[in-house]
Write a protein that holds these residues in place. Structure first.
Motif, mmCIF file in Angstrom:
data_model
loop_
_atom_site.group_PDB
_atom_site.id
_atom_site.type_symbol
_atom_site.label_atom_id
_atom_site.label_comp_id
_atom_site.label_asym_id
_atom_site.label_seq_id
_atom_site.Cartn_x
_atom_site.Cartn_y
_atom_site.Cartn_z
ATOM 1 N N VAL A 106 -4.465 -50.683 -7.879
ATOM 2 C CA VAL A 106 -4.656 -51.052 -9.290
ATOM 3 C C VAL A 106 -3.470 -50.515 -10.049
ATOM 4 C CG1 VAL A 106 -7.112 -51.371 -9.263
ATOM 5 C CG2 VAL A 106 -6.139 -49.251 -10.048
ATOM 6 N N HIS A 107 -2.863 -49.341 -9.556
ATOM 7 C CA HIS A 107 -1.764 -48.862 -10.403
ATOM 8 C C HIS A 107 -0.408 -49.927 -10.239
ATOM 9 C CE1 HIS A 107 -3.521 -45.261 -11.450
ATOM 10 N NE2 HIS A 107 -3.645 -45.008 -10.013
ATOM 11 N N CYS A 108 -0.572 -50.918 -9.367
ATOM 12 C CA CYS A 108 0.576 -51.682 -9.120
ATOM 13 C C CYS A 108 0.464 -53.262 -9.482
ATOM 14 C CB CYS A 108 0.765 -51.622 -7.432
ATOM 15 S SG CYS A 108 1.324 -50.476 -6.549
ATOM 16 N N GLY B 142 -8.635 -43.985 -16.744
ATOM 17 C CA GLY B 142 -7.523 -44.839 -16.005
ATOM 18 C C GLY B 142 -6.535 -45.376 -17.058
ATOM 19 N N LYS B 143 -7.044 -45.637 -18.299
ATOM 20 C CA LYS B 143 -6.232 -46.345 -19.142
ATOM 21 C C LYS B 143 -5.183 -45.007 -19.701
ATOM 22 C CE LYS B 143 -5.931 -48.584 -23.616
ATOM 23 N NZ LYS B 143 -6.611 -49.254 -24.799
ATOM 24 N N THR B 144 -5.916 -44.032 -19.919
ATOM 25 C CA THR B 144 -5.269 -42.729 -20.358
ATOM 26 C C THR B 144 -4.098 -42.167 -19.507
ATOM 27 O OG1 THR B 144 -7.055 -42.235 -22.018
ATOM 28 C CG2 THR B 144 -5.454 -40.476 -21.675
ATOM 29 N N ARG B 145 -4.747 -42.107 -18.443
ATOM 30 C CA ARG B 145 -3.901 -41.604 -17.331
ATOM 31 C C ARG B 145 -2.477 -42.331 -17.099
ATOM 32 N NH1 ARG B 145 -4.935 -41.782 -10.825
ATOM 33 N NH2 ARG B 145 -3.106 -40.807 -9.965
ATOM 34 N N ASP B 146 -2.493 -43.840 -17.112
ATOM 35 C CA ASP B 146 -1.443 -44.706 -16.850
ATOM 36 C C ASP B 146 -0.531 -44.717 -17.857
ATOM 37 O OD1 ASP B 146 -1.793 -46.856 -14.149
ATOM 38 O OD2 ASP B 146 -3.141 -45.442 -14.631
ATOM 39 N N SER B 147 -1.131 -44.632 -19.266
ATOM 40 C CA SER B 147 -0.187 -44.390 -20.316
ATOM 41 C C SER B 147 0.527 -43.324 -20.441
ATOM 42 C CB SER B 147 -1.333 -44.457 -21.861
ATOM 43 O OG SER B 147 -1.911 -43.432 -21.855
ATOM 44 N N LEU C 177 0.700 -56.069 -11.973
ATOM 45 C CA LEU C 177 2.182 -56.219 -13.203
ATOM 46 C C LEU C 177 1.437 -56.842 -14.465
ATOM 47 C CD1 LEU C 177 4.890 -57.334 -10.637
ATOM 48 C CD2 LEU C 177 4.630 -55.306 -12.044
ATOM 49 N N ALA C 178 -0.222 -56.950 -14.420
ATOM 50 C CA ALA C 178 -0.575 -57.699 -15.708
ATOM 51 C C ALA C 178 -1.761 -56.807 -16.225
ATOM 52 C CB ALA C 178 -1.240 -59.074 -15.407
ATOM 53 N N ARG C 179 -2.073 -57.020 -17.398
ATOM 54 C CA ARG C 179 -3.256 -56.062 -18.035
ATOM 55 C C ARG C 179 -4.348 -56.280 -17.288
ATOM 56 N NH1 ARG C 179 -2.688 -59.829 -22.538
ATOM 57 N NH2 ARG C 179 -4.954 -60.744 -22.729
ATOM 58 N N CYS C 180 -5.207 -55.360 -16.955
ATOM 59 C CA CYS C 180 -6.616 -55.464 -16.374
ATOM 60 C C CYS C 180 -7.592 -55.575 -17.650
ATOM 61 C CB CYS C 180 -6.973 -54.382 -15.596
ATOM 62 S SG CYS C 180 -6.025 -54.062 -14.332
ATOM 63 N N ARG C 181 -8.837 -55.857 -17.408
ATOM 64 C CA ARG C 181 -9.955 -55.933 -18.400
ATOM 65 C C ARG C 181 -10.215 -54.414 -19.253
ATOM 66 N NH1 ARG C 181 -12.950 -57.952 -15.341
ATOM 67 N NH2 ARG C 181 -14.505 -56.241 -14.973
ATOM 68 N N HIS C 182 -9.888 -53.562 -18.496
ATOM 69 C CA HIS C 182 -10.296 -52.106 -18.894
ATOM 70 C C HIS C 182 -9.058 -51.590 -19.421
ATOM 71 C CE1 HIS C 182 -14.182 -52.838 -16.923
ATOM 72 N NE2 HIS C 182 -14.589 -52.127 -17.971
ATOM 73 N N THR D 214 -2.136 -50.737 -16.512
ATOM 74 C CA THR D 214 -1.771 -50.084 -15.277
ATOM 75 C C THR D 214 -0.258 -49.592 -15.601
ATOM 76 O OG1 THR D 214 -0.947 -51.719 -13.889
ATOM 77 C CG2 THR D 214 -3.390 -51.569 -14.012
ATOM 78 N N ILE D 215 0.057 -48.691 -14.893
ATOM 79 C CA ILE D 215 1.200 -48.292 -14.821
ATOM 80 C C ILE D 215 2.706 -49.185 -14.771
ATOM 81 C CG2 ILE D 215 1.431 -47.108 -12.749
ATOM 82 C CD1 ILE D 215 3.488 -45.994 -15.705
ATOM 83 N N ALA D 216 2.309 -50.030 -13.563
ATOM 84 C CA ALA D 216 3.240 -51.167 -13.102
ATOM 85 C C ALA D 216 3.464 -52.160 -14.420
ATOM 86 C CB ALA D 216 2.890 -51.721 -12.108
ATOM 87 N N SER D 217 2.179 -52.363 -14.956
ATOM 88 C CA SER D 217 2.273 -53.348 -16.058
ATOM 89 C C SER D 217 2.713 -53.020 -17.396
ATOM 90 C CB SER D 217 0.790 -53.738 -16.384
ATOM 91 O OG SER D 217 0.917 -54.592 -17.446
ATOM 92 N N LEU D 218 2.657 -51.522 -17.477
ATOM 93 C CA LEU D 218 3.124 -50.892 -18.826
ATOM 94 C C LEU D 218 4.949 -50.768 -18.681
ATOM 95 C CD1 LEU D 218 0.632 -48.074 -19.298
ATOM 96 C CD2 LEU D 218 1.083 -49.737 -20.956
ATOM 97 N N ILE D 219 5.164 -50.506 -17.566
ATOM 98 C CA ILE D 219 6.668 -50.333 -17.295
ATOM 99 C C ILE D 219 7.385 -51.652 -17.316
ATOM 100 C CG2 ILE D 219 8.618 -49.834 -15.672
ATOM 101 C CD1 ILE D 219 6.915 -47.412 -14.591
ATOM 102 N N LYS D 220 6.655 -52.656 -16.925
ATOM 103 C CA LYS D 220 7.184 -53.898 -16.963
ATOM 104 C C LYS D 220 7.375 -54.515 -18.415
ATOM 105 C CE LYS D 220 6.152 -58.972 -15.579
ATOM 106 N NZ LYS D 220 5.241 -59.916 -14.956
#
Length: 407
Positions: A278-280, A246-251, A282-287, A290-296
């Protein structure tokens, strides 16, 4: 986190903790009832929930749990309202370039065979269902009513999941090009290979990097598109072999978003993004992020809002292969899909606060109990609260599951 564990987290995404984070059920219900609107009621005013500050956002993230029928009805209402207020131009897809290509071809030509090709290629997935198909047909008709310069375009930023069809597309482009006459040249060797993707596409990406002029001469105006797709096929395998899928895919989605900024000039128009839950966030998850958080984080000038669809008493369509991936053994072995019950409304707080249709709640007002709790957030990280992840909830109840695409 490996692929199987990530799939399991997606399977149970948004299942809330049993506790109420120090707040009473009455406190939640009292706040929610004072900050709600039934968006299915055409006479209702949204101003109490989605005021002018909401429509000033640059990216509107809408998170859904896949393959629940009423999600598409609620999506249509949200889409129409946000577009009417903002005139956004881009619809961001949680899919690879293959989906973008066929959806845009359908919207440009009106030829429904392009839409059918896309859905036939994605059979066996949760997104390949009759409700999604009809949503795109409805959206096509809506788009036709807009002036040509204001029509909506699809933009994909996901890694390439549809390798079989994408490989056919790549090969069709090369076959139309004037290629080197030397049969030992790599591209001729590549076109002679069949049936595998990981190694050939790794080698193709390397050859394109070493000999860019050769490929630019061959592909001409298709060069950047082919380069992008080849990279995305390699991204799929990079994510699969990662310890944290998940982390790699969203990065990698973030890298694609950066590329598409230049392709489509995304900063000059507002964006509507309909992704899995979970992709939406806007803050980081424990693992991981997500893409929305990364773009923000990476584009602080882009104002982001996130609307999360939450559910009670619903059913969702689940592919049998996903049931197997998540270790579920109790399902009919002779069926391709299984309908399972889905409910992520802790202690029915949302049901007790909702109206008859689809209720939209603003959970980020001053004094909101969601600014100090972690309710309704899966994989929450320390120091964050619900309103950090999303600011609005659209509540859906008693929905049947979507039906597999049948045309």
């Amino acid at each position: 986190m490996n692929f199987r564990l990530w799939v399991l987290l997606l399977f149970i995404a948004a299942v809330p903790p049993a506790g109420l984070n120090g707040q009473s059920k009455k406190e939640y219900i009292r706040y929610l009832k004072n900050n709600a609107v039934d968006i299915k009621d055409t006479a209702a005013s949204w101003d109490a929930v989605a005021d002018s500050s909401f429509f000033k956002s640059d990216i509107f993230w809408v998170g859904e749990t896949h393959a629940i029928q009423f999600s598409y009805d609620a999506l249509w209402i949200l889409f129409r309202r946000i577009h009417e207020k903002t005139g956004f131009r881009y619809y961001l897809l949680e899919s690879g370039y293959f989906s973008e290509y066929y959806l845009n071809r359908y919207f440009e030509s009106g030829d429904e065979s392009f839409l059918q090709t896309l859905f036939n290629a994605t059979k066996g997935t949760m997104g390949c269902n009759d409700d999604a198909y009809e949503f795109y047909r409805k959206l096509y008709r809506y788009n036709q009513g807009l002036s040509p310069g204001q029509r909506i375009e699809f933009v994909s930023i996901d890694i390439e999941h549809q390798c079989v069809e994408t490989d056919k597309y790549i090969r069709s482009i090369f076959m139309k090009c004037e290629r080197p006459k030397d049969t030992a040249d790599f591209i001729n060797q590549f076109l002679a290979s069949q049936g595998t993707y990981k190694i050939p596409y790794k080698n193709l990406a390397a050859d394109m990097e070493v000999y860019p002029a050769k490929y630019q001469g061959m592909l001409k105006d298709k060069y950047s598109t082919v380069q992008y797709i080849v990279r995305n096929i390699n991204y799929l395998y990079l994510a699969k072999q990662s310890a944290n899928w998940g982390k790699t895919r969203d990065s990698l989605m973030l890298e694609n978003f950066k590329t598409r900024l230049g392709d489509c000039d995304l900063k000059k128009s507002k964006i509507f993004a309909y992704f899995g839950t979970v992709h939406c966030y806007l803050a980081r998850c424990r693992h991981g992020e997500t893409i929305a958080s990364l773009i923000k984080q990476n584009f602080p000038s882009l104002k982001c809002s996130s609307v999360m669809m939450l559910y009670t008493g619903c059913s969702r369509m689940m592919p049998a292969w996903l049931m197997r991936e998540t270790g579920h053994s109790h399902f009919p072995k002779d069926k391709e899909f299984v309908n399972i019950r889905f409910d992520n409304d802790a202690r029915h707080i949302l049901r007790g606060s909702s109206g008859a249709g689809y209720t939209m709640f603003n959970i980020d007002r001053i004094g909101s109990v969601f600014r100090s709790s972690g309710l309704y957030v899966d994989d929450i990280d320390s120091g964050f609260h619900t309103a950090d992840y999303f600011q609005y909830i659209v509540f859906i109840k008693d929905s049947p599951a979507s039906m597999p695409y049948s045309k």
